[in-house]
Scaffold this motif. Structure first.
Motif, PDB file in Angstrom:
ATOM      1  N   LEU A 156       0.817  -1.236   0.057  1.00 21.61           N
ATOM      2  CA  LEU A 156      -0.005   0.059   0.210  1.00 21.61           C
ATOM      3  C   LEU A 156       0.807   1.301   0.107  1.00 21.61           C
ATOM      4  O   LEU A 156       2.133   1.304   0.549  1.00 21.61           O
ATOM      5  CB  LEU A 156      -0.914  -0.025   1.466  1.00 21.61           C
ATOM      6  N   SER A 157       0.141   2.327  -0.582  1.00 20.26           N
ATOM      7  CA  SER A 157       0.976   3.630  -0.536  1.00 20.26           C
ATOM      8  C   SER A 157       0.714   4.325   0.489  1.00 20.26           C
ATOM      9  O   SER A 157      -0.287   4.062   1.560  1.00 20.26           O
ATOM     10  CB  SER A 157       0.719   4.391  -1.763  1.00 20.26           C
ATOM     11  N   ALA A 158       1.277   5.620   0.836  1.00 17.45           N
ATOM     12  CA  ALA A 158       0.910   6.491   1.930  1.00 17.45           C
ATOM     13  C   ALA A 158      -0.713   6.890   1.901  1.00 17.45           C
ATOM     14  O   ALA A 158      -1.392   7.364   2.920  1.00 17.45           O
ATOM     15  CB  ALA A 158       1.668   7.608   2.091  1.00 17.45           C
ATOM     16  N   ASP A 159      -1.374   6.730   0.714  1.00 16.42           N
ATOM     17  CA  ASP A 159      -2.863   7.246   0.587  1.00 16.42           C
ATOM     18  C   ASP A 159      -3.728   6.306   1.444  1.00 16.42           C
ATOM     19  O   ASP A 159      -4.806   6.924   1.923  1.00 16.42           O
ATOM     20  CB  ASP A 159      -3.422   6.738  -0.644  1.00 16.42           C
ATOM     21  N   ALA A 160      -3.139   5.197   1.925  1.00 13.91           N
ATOM     22  CA  ALA A 160      -3.938   4.299   3.004  1.00 13.91           C
ATOM     23  C   ALA A 160      -3.746   4.986   4.432  1.00 13.91           C
ATOM     24  O   ALA A 160      -4.843   4.609   5.290  1.00 13.91           O
ATOM     25  CB  ALA A 160      -3.362   2.946   3.099  1.00 13.91           C
ATOM     26  N   PRO A 273      -2.842   0.724   8.225  1.00  9.01           N
ATOM     27  CA  PRO A 273      -2.339  -0.660   7.661  1.00  9.01           C
ATOM     28  C   PRO A 273      -0.699  -0.370   7.217  1.00  9.01           C
ATOM     29  O   PRO A 273      -0.217   0.684   7.460  1.00  9.01           O
ATOM     30  CB  PRO A 273      -3.000  -0.577   6.380  1.00  9.01           C
ATOM     31  N   LEU A 274      -0.267  -1.304   7.087  1.00  5.13           N
ATOM     32  CA  LEU A 274       1.345  -1.407   6.507  1.00  5.13           C
ATOM     33  C   LEU A 274       1.305  -0.548   5.301  1.00  5.13           C
ATOM     34  O   LEU A 274       0.407  -0.753   4.226  1.00  5.13           O
ATOM     35  CB  LEU A 274       1.798  -2.647   6.267  1.00  5.13           C
ATOM     36  N   VAL A 275       2.216   0.381   5.168  1.00  2.00           N
ATOM     37  CA  VAL A 275       2.618   1.340   3.891  1.00  2.00           C
ATOM     38  C   VAL A 275       3.902   0.755   3.506  1.00  2.00           C
ATOM     39  O   VAL A 275       4.762   0.915   4.213  1.00  2.00           O
ATOM     40  CB  VAL A 275       2.466   2.595   4.429  1.00  2.00           C
ATOM     41  N   ASN A 276       3.983   0.375   2.255  1.00  2.00           N
ATOM     42  CA  ASN A 276       5.372  -0.029   1.678  1.00  2.00           C
ATOM     43  C   ASN A 276       5.743  -1.534   2.735  1.00  2.00           C
ATOM     44  O   ASN A 276       6.756  -1.510   2.574  1.00  2.00           O
ATOM     45  CB  ASN A 276       6.403   0.894   1.581  1.00  2.00           C
ATOM     46  N   VAL A 284       4.644   7.943   4.662  1.00  2.00           N
ATOM     47  CA  VAL A 284       3.825   8.492   5.807  1.00  2.00           C
ATOM     48  C   VAL A 284       4.108   9.878   6.407  1.00  2.00           C
ATOM     49  O   VAL A 284       3.757  10.866   6.317  1.00  2.00           O
ATOM     50  CB  VAL A 284       3.022   7.565   6.922  1.00  2.00           C
ATOM     51  N   LEU A 285       5.328   9.602   7.161  1.00  2.00           N
ATOM     52  CA  LEU A 285       6.096  10.582   7.849  1.00  2.00           C
ATOM     53  C   LEU A 285       6.307  11.786   6.855  1.00  2.00           C
ATOM     54  O   LEU A 285       6.079  13.043   7.046  1.00  2.00           O
ATOM     55  CB  LEU A 285       7.317  10.397   8.432  1.00  2.00           C
ATOM     56  N   PHE A 286       6.811  11.679   5.641  1.00  2.00           N
ATOM     57  CA  PHE A 286       7.378  12.575   4.666  1.00  2.00           C
ATOM     58  C   PHE A 286       6.339  13.187   4.219  1.00  2.00           C
ATOM     59  O   PHE A 286       6.173  14.580   3.791  1.00  2.00           O
ATOM     60  CB  PHE A 286       8.342  11.855   3.777  1.00  2.00           C
ATOM     61  N   ARG A 287       5.224  12.410   3.797  1.00  2.00           N
ATOM     62  CA  ARG A 287       4.048  13.242   3.198  1.00  2.00           C
ATOM     63  C   ARG A 287       3.474  14.031   4.144  1.00  2.00           C
ATOM     64  O   ARG A 287       3.041  15.217   3.738  1.00  2.00           O
ATOM     65  CB  ARG A 287       2.938  12.248   2.967  1.00  2.00           C
ATOM     66  N   ASP A 307      12.135   0.999  -1.001  1.00  2.00           N
ATOM     67  CA  ASP A 307      11.868   2.108  -1.579  1.00  2.00           C
ATOM     68  C   ASP A 307      10.895   2.983  -0.625  1.00  2.00           C
ATOM     69  O   ASP A 307      10.409   3.931  -0.941  1.00  2.00           O
ATOM     70  CB  ASP A 307      11.202   2.013  -2.886  1.00  2.00           C
ATOM     71  N   ASP A 308      10.648   2.597   0.754  1.00  3.63           N
ATOM     72  CA  ASP A 308       9.905   3.324   1.686  1.00  3.63           C
ATOM     73  C   ASP A 308      10.766   4.747   1.659  1.00  3.63           C
ATOM     74  O   ASP A 308      11.685   4.849   2.174  1.00  3.63           O
ATOM     75  CB  ASP A 308       9.753   2.616   2.949  1.00  3.63           C
TER      76      ASP A 308
END
Length: 365
Positions: A156-160, A273-276, A284-287, A307-308
């Motif tokens: 999943l991407s940070a969109d989650a 949920p798990l992201v990457n 998630v933090l960087f966004r 690539d997280d």
């Protein structure tokens, strides 16, 4: 010539040696080339077997795993994965192992060991594959090539967890000049973070950190760094302020996001949920930093597998933040920084020893 990852297992339990050998040998990219019941036996076999990765217990007869790890890093740097029941309690010795150069920790329980090792075989396999890519020069201060199979879990991407920044948010126009630094790292990151944070003076910008690490370890890791650093380092709690002279480390098993409360920066510590395939996730933090700090932030991505953080760093750069990636020469694993560079999310590529100066420069805008 075989390109399989050659693994040696060092554990005083015959059951562990047998079950781990069987579990990881099912992967076509891994070969168990030897086992040893204690480090003394292992040392006698190392030169002839030349393993790419060692899987090592901590509590063993004749020589403990930590002493063995330090000797390996001094004499024959080799990626080491700690597989120990001590890790279940987040023991101090486990943090010492990470500091001494261990690239990963696998927690094994004292009860139900056989079932656990079989259930955790995918985690062990992925840890071995990450370790096989480690820069052994950085560890010891080349590993033989091996194909790394894709993780089958959904990615999943940070969109989650968090929506992207709007154009207005990305501009970072919030009536404050407070600077923050966001750091993301994974394999090899415990050593890299120690190298960076111990070089910062007490008056430094507020820092938020995601280090891929299991639950129970982040609090002890933060406590250890706090004893070594001039700045305050602690595991983040929901609602903590991000202030000069303080570094907050995301708790294992939780996502951490930067937030705004008036003119102040705070952090939100949340489930999700798990992201990457990670929680906490650097993306998630960087966004969140792109949304709520924009050009007032510095993003730093350091050593790590995968690539997280790469996409999140690009979002930070697009929001006006300055961005830095650790140079390949000092990375234990040049995965996350490489991907961030490839995506065009990096302003500057720096070796580890120049990153503290970049952090202090960011405080001056």
């Amino acid at each position: 010539m075989s390109n399989k990852i050659k693994v040696m297992i060092v554990d005083d339990s015959a059951l562990v040696r047998q079950v781990v050998s069987q579990a990881i040998s099912r992967d076509p990219g891994i070969e168990v080339i030897g086992t040893a019941q204690d480090p003394v036996f292992a040392l006698a076999k190392l030169n002839s077997l030349a393993p790419d990765v060692l899987v090592v217990d901590i509590e063993m007869p004749r020589m403990d795993g930590l002493t063995f790890l330090k000797r390996i890093m001094a004499e024959r740097p080799t990626p080491v994965i700690i597989c120990s029941s001590l890790a279940e309690k987040g023991a101090q010795v486990t943090m010492e192992a990470l500091s001494a150069g261990a690239v990963a920790i696998i927690t094994k329980p004292k009860m139900g060991l056989k079932n656990f090792l079989e259930d955790a075989s995918n985690d062990i396999v992925q840890a071995i594959k990450a370790a096989a890519r480690a820069n052994v020069r950085a560890l010891g201060r080349a590993v033989s090539p091996a194909a790394v199979a894709a993780d089958v879990r959904p990615k999943l991407s940070a969109d989650a967890v968090i929506a992207p920044a709007s154009a207005h948010q990305g501009a970072g126009m919030y009536g404050t000049t407070d600077r923050i630094v966001a750091i993301g790292t994974s394999t090899g990151g415990t050593q890299a973070l120690e190298a960076v944070l111990t070089r910062l003076p007490a008056v430094s910008p507020g820092i938020v950190i995601v280090q891929h690490m299991p639950e129970r370890f982040t609090a002890m890791f933060a406590e250890r760094l706090n004893g070594l650093c001039k700045i305050e380092v602690r595991e983040a709690r929901h609602g903590d302020r991000v202030i000069p002279g303080r570094a907050l480390i995301a708790p294992g098993g939780k996502h951490m996001m930067l937030a705004r409360s008036g003119a102040q920066y705070t952090v939100e510590v949340v489930d999700g949920p798990l992201v990457n395939r990670h929680r906490p996730s650097v993306d998630v933090l960087f966004r969140s930093c792109a949304k709520f700090a924009g050009r007032n932030a510095l993003g730093v991505i350091m050593t790590g597998m995968g690539d997280d953080g790469a996409r999140g760093l690009k979002e930070m750069r697009e929001a006006g933040a300055r961005t830095v990636a650790e140079d390949e020469s000092t990375c234990v694993v040049f995965g996350m920084p490489k991907e961030a560079i490839r995506l065009g999310g990096v302003d500057e590529i720096l070796p580890l020893d120049r990153i503290p100066a970049a952090i202090l420069q960011s405080a001056r805008g």
